[in-house]
Design an enzyme around this catalytic site. Sequence first.
Site, PDB file in Angstrom:
ATOM      1  N   GLY A 297      66.300 -17.388  18.728  1.00  8.56           N
ATOM      2  CA  GLY A 297      65.093 -17.717  19.478  1.00  8.56           C
ATOM      3  C   GLY A 297      65.299 -18.591  20.697  1.00  8.56           C
ATOM      4  N   SER A 298      66.502 -18.579  21.294  1.00 13.28           N
ATOM      5  CA  SER A 298      66.703 -19.451  22.460  1.00 13.28           C
ATOM      6  C   SER A 298      65.876 -18.978  23.660  1.00 13.28           C
ATOM      7  CB  SER A 298      68.189 -19.546  22.821  1.00 13.28           C
ATOM      8  OG  SER A 298      68.674 -18.320  23.302  1.00 13.28           O
ATOM      9  N   ASN A 299      65.659 -17.682  23.794  1.00  7.92           N
ATOM     10  CA  ASN A 299      64.799 -17.208  24.897  1.00  7.92           C
ATOM     11  C   ASN A 299      63.345 -17.592  24.657  1.00  7.92           C
ATOM     12  OD1 ASN A 299      66.177 -15.529  27.122  1.00  7.92           O
ATOM     13  ND2 ASN A 299      67.234 -14.938  25.229  1.00  7.92           N
TER      14      ASN A 299
ATOM     15  N   LYS B  30      64.563   0.638  13.580  1.00  9.29           N
ATOM     16  CA  LYS B  30      63.206   0.752  14.147  1.00  9.29           C
ATOM     17  C   LYS B  30      62.205   0.317  13.084  1.00  9.29           C
ATOM     18  CE  LYS B  30      62.693   5.586  12.834  1.00  9.29           C
ATOM     19  NZ  LYS B  30      62.406   6.956  13.218  1.00  9.29           N
TER      20      LYS B  30
ATOM     21  N   ASN C 142      61.326  -6.724  27.942  1.00  2.00           N
ATOM     22  CA  ASN C 142      62.516  -7.029  27.148  1.00  2.00           C
ATOM     23  C   ASN C 142      63.544  -7.707  28.046  1.00  2.00           C
ATOM     24  OD1 ASN C 142      64.344  -6.878  24.894  1.00  2.00           O
ATOM     25  ND2 ASN C 142      65.362  -5.161  25.900  1.00  2.00           N
TER      26      ASN C 142
ATOM     27  N   HIS D 188      67.776  -7.975  28.425  1.00  2.00           N
ATOM     28  CA  HIS D 188      69.001  -7.316  27.963  1.00  2.00           C
ATOM     29  C   HIS D 188      70.202  -8.020  28.600  1.00  2.00           C
ATOM     30  CE1 HIS D 188      71.528  -4.117  26.476  1.00  2.00           C
ATOM     31  NE2 HIS D 188      72.134  -4.118  27.646  1.00  2.00           N
TER      32      HIS D 188
HETATM   33  C1  GRF Z   1      69.699 -12.275  23.994  1.00  2.00           C
HETATM   34  O1  GRF Z   1      71.058 -12.334  24.379  1.00  2.00           O
HETATM   35  C2  GRF Z   1      69.021 -11.069  24.580  1.00  2.00           C
HETATM   36  O2  GRF Z   1      69.588 -10.631  25.774  1.00  2.00           O
HETATM   37  C3  GRF Z   1      69.203 -10.020  23.523  1.00  2.00           C
HETATM   38  O3  GRF Z   1      69.132 -10.729  22.303  1.00  2.00           O
HETATM   39  C4  GRF Z   1      69.547 -12.073  22.501  1.00  2.00           C
HETATM   40  C5  GRF Z   1      68.495 -12.960  21.904  1.00  2.00           C
HETATM   41  O4  GRF Z   1      68.909 -14.300  21.839  1.00  2.00           O
HETATM   42  N1  GRF Z   1      68.183  -8.993  23.660  1.00  2.00           N
HETATM   43  P1  GRF Z   1      67.879 -15.436  21.390  1.00  2.00           P
HETATM   44  O5  GRF Z   1      67.396 -15.093  19.999  1.00  2.00           O
HETATM   45  O6  GRF Z   1      66.761 -15.466  22.382  1.00  2.00           O
HETATM   46  O7  GRF Z   1      68.693 -16.688  21.400  1.00  2.00           O
END
Ligand code: GRF
Length: 209
Positions: free
Chosen positions: A20-22, A73, A117, A119
Amino acid sequence: MTFVSTDRAFRLGVLGSGKGSNFVAIADACQQGRLAAEVAVVISDVPEAGILEHARSRGIPAQYLAPGKFRTKLDEAAEHEYVIALQRHHVDLIVLAGFMRIIKSPFLQAFPQRVVNIHPSLLPAFPGLFAWKQAWEYGVRYTGCTVHLVDAGVDSGPILGQRVVEVRPNDTPESLHARIQVAEHELYPSAIQEYLHSGRKWEGRRLVG
Ligand code: GRF
């Protein structure tokens, strides 16, 4: 497509399967006013995912929703449950943040052009899993990350934003991935902000106006 502004903040529904860092970067950007939106709900297909803990510690509604019988999925019933849960939270945009399942068309039809999304490569290079490892093994000098709209393909929708990351001679796949993640945390909130608020229009794969 443009977003019609309302008298309330845009509401994000975040889906994730991992640490969940994003999500943290996006929630911080909302709190700090860099992203004019709020996270309305976080949903995960993994009961013990770190993303759920991060959401709960910030007082954001967080729920595990069972994905059903498939590995890559959501099954039909699960997909319906996800759509209902997101609609119940009145989300304007679905943000995939490390959600490890392909989203199929009934879900996409419920939220047309409203699923994004991130990527970990410069698409269209290296779609699919472990993109940073694919880039490292290929020997590219530059890779990065891409925010895109989700369509029925895999990592194939129109591109909203990209950041470049240089591959260093002594990189390992893991050190490269770590720097790509730093770039992701800058890119994702700003790409969402631009998509929601720039008033710019998308025609096909291109940004116009
Ligand atoms: C990220 O590297 C993103 O590009 C990919 O999954 C990863 C998620 O990382 N789709 P986090 O859970 O947000 O740390």
